[in-house]
Design a protein around this motif. Structure first.
Motif, PDB file in Angstrom:
ATOM      1  N   ILE A 142      68.162 -28.256  20.056  1.00  0.00           N
ATOM      2  CA  ILE A 142      66.832 -27.810  19.638  1.00  0.00           C
ATOM      3  C   ILE A 142      67.029 -26.519  18.863  1.00  0.00           C
ATOM      4  O   ILE A 142      67.321 -25.476  19.437  1.00  0.00           O
ATOM      5  CB  ILE A 142      65.917 -27.549  20.853  1.00  0.00           C
ATOM      6  N   SER A 143      66.957 -26.620  17.543  1.00  0.00           N
ATOM      7  CA  SER A 143      67.213 -25.399  16.786  1.00  0.00           C
ATOM      8  C   SER A 143      65.934 -24.863  16.185  1.00  0.00           C
ATOM      9  O   SER A 143      65.407 -25.399  15.234  1.00  0.00           O
ATOM     10  CB  SER A 143      68.272 -25.637  15.716  1.00  0.00           C
ATOM     11  N   LEU A 144      65.449 -23.813  16.763  1.00  0.00           N
ATOM     12  CA  LEU A 144      64.308 -23.105  16.201  1.00  0.00           C
ATOM     13  C   LEU A 144      64.887 -22.062  15.254  1.00  0.00           C
ATOM     14  O   LEU A 144      66.007 -21.616  15.435  1.00  0.00           O
ATOM     15  CB  LEU A 144      63.528 -22.408  17.319  1.00  0.00           C
ATOM     16  N   ALA A 145      64.111 -21.713  14.262  1.00  0.00           N
ATOM     17  CA  ALA A 145      64.603 -20.703  13.328  1.00  0.00           C
ATOM     18  C   ALA A 145      64.693 -19.368  14.050  1.00  0.00           C
ATOM     19  O   ALA A 145      63.740 -18.925  14.685  1.00  0.00           O
ATOM     20  CB  ALA A 145      63.666 -20.606  12.149  1.00  0.00           C
ATOM     21  N   ASN A 146      65.849 -18.750  13.993  1.00  0.00           N
ATOM     22  CA  ASN A 146      66.029 -17.445  14.611  1.00  0.00           C
ATOM     23  C   ASN A 146      66.310 -16.417  13.535  1.00  0.00           C
ATOM     24  O   ASN A 146      66.904 -16.732  12.523  1.00  0.00           O
ATOM     25  CB  ASN A 146      67.206 -17.480  15.586  1.00  0.00           C
ATOM     26  N   ASP A 147      65.905 -15.199  13.792  1.00  0.00           N
ATOM     27  CA  ASP A 147      66.136 -14.142  12.820  1.00  0.00           C
ATOM     28  C   ASP A 147      67.543 -13.571  12.948  1.00  0.00           C
ATOM     29  O   ASP A 147      68.158 -13.644  14.000  1.00  0.00           O
ATOM     30  CB  ASP A 147      65.114 -13.015  13.024  1.00  0.00           C
ATOM     31  N   CYS A 148      67.957 -12.985  11.850  1.00  0.00           N
ATOM     32  CA  CYS A 148      69.256 -12.326  11.799  1.00  0.00           C
ATOM     33  C   CYS A 148      69.264 -11.110  12.727  1.00  0.00           C
ATOM     34  O   CYS A 148      68.343 -10.306  12.719  1.00  0.00           O
ATOM     35  CB  CYS A 148      69.488 -11.882  10.354  1.00  0.00           C
ATOM     36  N   VAL A 149      70.343 -10.998  13.519  1.00  0.00           N
ATOM     37  CA  VAL A 149      70.562  -9.767  14.278  1.00  0.00           C
ATOM     38  C   VAL A 149      71.455  -8.896  13.389  1.00  0.00           C
ATOM     39  O   VAL A 149      72.649  -9.154  13.252  1.00  0.00           O
ATOM     40  CB  VAL A 149      71.258 -10.058  15.619  1.00  0.00           C
ATOM     41  N   LYS A 150      70.844  -7.912  12.749  1.00  0.00           N
ATOM     42  CA  LYS A 150      71.571  -7.146  11.725  1.00  0.00           C
ATOM     43  C   LYS A 150      72.510  -6.113  12.343  1.00  0.00           C
ATOM     44  O   LYS A 150      72.175  -5.487  13.344  1.00  0.00           O
ATOM     45  CB  LYS A 150      70.573  -6.414  10.825  1.00  0.00           C
ATOM     46  N   ARG A 151      73.668  -5.969  11.709  1.00  0.00           N
ATOM     47  CA  ARG A 151      74.547  -4.861  12.078  1.00  0.00           C
ATOM     48  C   ARG A 151      75.154  -4.288  10.800  1.00  0.00           C
ATOM     49  O   ARG A 151      75.608  -5.035   9.932  1.00  0.00           O
ATOM     50  CB  ARG A 151      75.660  -5.318  13.020  1.00  0.00           C
ATOM     51  N   THR A 152      75.146  -2.964  10.712  1.00  0.00           N
ATOM     52  CA  THR A 152      75.683  -2.314   9.519  1.00  0.00           C
ATOM     53  C   THR A 152      77.002  -1.639   9.868  1.00  0.00           C
ATOM     54  O   THR A 152      77.095  -0.935  10.880  1.00  0.00           O
ATOM     55  CB  THR A 152      74.678  -1.265   8.994  1.00  0.00           C
ATOM     56  N   TYR A 153      78.016  -1.908   9.078  1.00  0.00           N
ATOM     57  CA  TYR A 153      79.304  -1.204   9.216  1.00  0.00           C
ATOM     58  C   TYR A 153      79.352  -0.159   8.105  1.00  0.00           C
ATOM     59  O   TYR A 153      78.352   0.524   7.887  1.00  0.00           O
ATOM     60  CB  TYR A 153      80.465  -2.204   9.140  1.00  0.00           C
ATOM     61  N   THR A 154      80.458  -0.074   7.389  1.00  0.00           N
ATOM     62  CA  THR A 154      80.539   0.966   6.365  1.00  0.00           C
ATOM     63  C   THR A 154      80.121   0.476   4.980  1.00  0.00           C
ATOM     64  O   THR A 154      79.938   1.282   4.073  1.00  0.00           O
ATOM     65  CB  THR A 154      81.982   1.505   6.283  1.00  0.00           C
ATOM     66  N   ALA A 155      79.961  -0.847   4.809  1.00  0.00           N
ATOM     67  CA  ALA A 155      79.632  -1.379   3.486  1.00  0.00           C
ATOM     68  C   ALA A 155      78.144  -1.195   3.178  1.00  0.00           C
ATOM     69  O   ALA A 155      77.378  -0.725   4.010  1.00  0.00           O
ATOM     70  CB  ALA A 155      80.032  -2.845   3.407  1.00  0.00           C
TER      71      ALA A 155
END
Ligand SMILES: *[C@@H]1O[C@H](CO)[C@@H](O)[C@H](O)[C@H]1NC(C)=O
Ligand SMILES: *[C@@H]1O[C@H](CO)[C@@H](O)[C@H](O)[C@H]1NC(C)=O
Length: 515
Positions: free
Chosen positions: A15-28
């Motif tokens: 069952i795939s519901l649309a999930n949001d991105c769990v954002k993570r920022t590195y140095t880029a």
């Protein structure tokens, strides 16, 4: 047996519901989306659009990953009269059609399958869905190294017993039987249109002038015993994979034949244009045909190297009818590309009747140092657009997954990837490249036809390509590499010309149903 274990995991109702991105920022300059046992984003794309509407999908450096907007055609702002200062116009000619899409995908290197297998079953499943599933990239192409590539833990061939002239010691590696084959079968399960092609990096060392996996040529000349044996090795490989439930769609003649002549720090086998021509004509072509892997059953692609050596190799092979009759496609790599000249080169060879297909592309370097880099997503998008504008029929990413160092790699050839696996943390990171690829892989199914476009008063940094899908949706893909917003007027998309504004450093898809 990992395949059987995984099969039970995969058969559980998804069952795939649309999930949001769990954002993570590195140095880029941009961010990755993090997937762990609890959460992973999925792509929610509606590929057909109701008549009277336009669907827009935006990704950008700052914040968006395929953000959807639906606009009624009647609400498109026709601002042409107010835009006298902006004369940048894009014309789409839906009557002028070119090549059709063969597919998009990535490479099942040893490193990739080992990295994927270092994750828990739940994460393996999520990663495989991310590439091959309906809410993932829907990859329909997989490249498969025959034996080791640079993305392996060690250099080996599938028959390292010296002077085994009957190939009786030929055997698949554990990387094949335990990891790669199960993953290839799962890919096919998730996407029935999935098809794989194989490429070899080097022949067994004992068949070569260097007696090493690196560099050198086959001993003797085409038509002689070692060339015949090398052709039989391919036949044995195709048949053995078939015994394990994987039927190959395609084969390249050899990965990067010029590299073995120049000398390279990874596994290579050198062949000159003449050697490659004669190998196809005297050894490989006839051996494949005799074994039931002729033109109708296997797509043979030549070159499989950078565009800069195409002038040297292709005419020699394709001007020889006895060699050319075995060849269906020309595979090229992105490495020595220069926009736009490289792409002019690749399309010069289309007159020979073989299709063009990009078989390898990858950004170099230690993966953890580039996590979230938007420039790498732009480089992928630009290479795909430029290729498609010049008759290419598809595109293949390098390793499906690397570890945070960009490995493993016995050749210490560290590389970045669309998905980077962190086994210690039991999480993986989807780089901006993943979402750039989605703008193509999800919107251009097999059989989509390239539509000609032209521009007037073009702004530098804006690139475009348009296709009509088999279900008659017009798809326009726009890449803005500029740091600024850009307005452009589009003719031939909706029933009226209209002006759209591209965000800085962004990719935009626009879809409309043709009647
Ligand atoms: C393709 O395979 C079929 C059956 O496997 C065989 O009969 C046929 O000869 C093959 N075609 C070629 C061109 O090798
Ligand atoms: C990978 O996970 C380990 C353990 O949680 C962590 O220390 C490391 O920073 C992670 N690497 C990256 C690139 O996020």
């Amino acid at each position: 047996m990992i395949f059987l274990q995984l099969l039970t995991v995969f058969l559980v109702l998804n069952i795939s519901l649309a999930n949001d991105c769990v954002k993570r920022t590195y140095t880029a300059d941009s961010f990755v989306c993090v997937c762990d046992a609890d959460k992973c984003d999925t792509l929610d794309i509606q590929k057909t659009v109701q008549p009277g509407y336009i669907a827009i999908y935006d990704s950008d450096q700052k914040s968006d990953r395929l953000e959807k907007t639906i606009v009624p055609v009647g609400q498109l702002k026709n601002r042409i009269d107010r835009m006298m200062h902006n004369k940048f116009t894009l014309n789409i000619n839906v009557k002028h059609l070119n090549q059709k899409i063969l597919g998009f995908g990535g490479c099942f290197t040893d490193g990739a399958v080992l990295n994927i297998a270092s994750l828990s079953n739940g994460l393996v499943k999520s990663l495989m869905y991310d590439y091959f599933g309906e809410n993932g990239l829907e990859y329909n192409i997989g490249r498969v190294p025959v034996g080791a590539s640079d993305s392996s833990t060690h250099a080996y061939s599938l028959d390292d017993t010296p002077f085994d002239f009957t190939l009786s010691h030929f055997a698949l590696a554990e990387e094949d039987t335990k990891y790669r084959i199960p993953f290839l079968r799962i890919a096919k399960m998730l996407n029935p249109e999935f098809r794989a092609f194989a490429s070899a990096w080097s022949a067994p060392a004992w068949m070569k002038t260097t007696l090493s996996f690196k560099n050198g040529e086959l001993i003797g000349k085409p038509g002689d015993v070692y060339y015949k044996l090398w052709a039989q090795y391919y036949v044995k490989y195709l048949n053995t994979y078939l015994d394990h439930g994987v039927k190959f769609w395609g084969l390249t003649t050899l990965n990067n034949p010029p590299a073995g002549l120049r000398g390279a720090p990874w596994g290579t086998l050198g062949m000159t244009p003449e050697q490659l021509r004669d190998f196809v004509k005297l050894d490989l072509g006839p051996a494949l045909k005799a074994a039931g892997w002729g033109r109708d059953n296997l797509t043979l692609m030549i070159h499989d190297a950078g565009a800069s050596s195409m002038d040297e190799y292709l005419p020699v092979i394709l001007n020889d009818p006895e060699a050319a009759k075995y060849v269906k496609g020309i595979a090229y790599h992105w490495y020595d590309r220069k926009y736009p000249w490289t792409y002019g080169t690749i399309s010069r060879f289309i007159g020979y009747g073989a299709f063009l297909f990009s078989s390898e592309a990858g950004n170099e370097g230690v993966a953890s140092e580039h996590l979230g880099g938007w420039g790498r997503a732009e480089a992928y998008a630009l290479d795909i657009i430029a290729g498609l504008q010049h008759w290419s029929t598809g595109w293949t990413d390098w390793a499906l997954a690397v570890d945070t160092a960009g490995g493993p790699s016995w050749a210490e050839s560290w590389i970045d990837a669309t998905i980077v696996v962190n086994a210690t943390a039991q999480e993986y990171y989807k780089n901006p490249m993943y979402y750039a690829l989605a703008h193509f892989t999800k919107f251009l199914p097999i059989g989509s036809t390239h539509v000609e476009t032209s521009v007037e008063n073009a702004r530098r940094g804006v690139y475009r390509v348009a296709f009509i899908t088999p279900d008659n949706t017009l798809v326009l893909i726009l890449l803005n590499m500029d740091e600024y917003e850009i307005d452009l007027t589009i003719n031939g998309f909706a029933n009226v010309p209209f002006t759209t504004t591209l965000k800085p450093r962004s990719i935009r898809n626009m879809l409309i149903a043709l009647n």
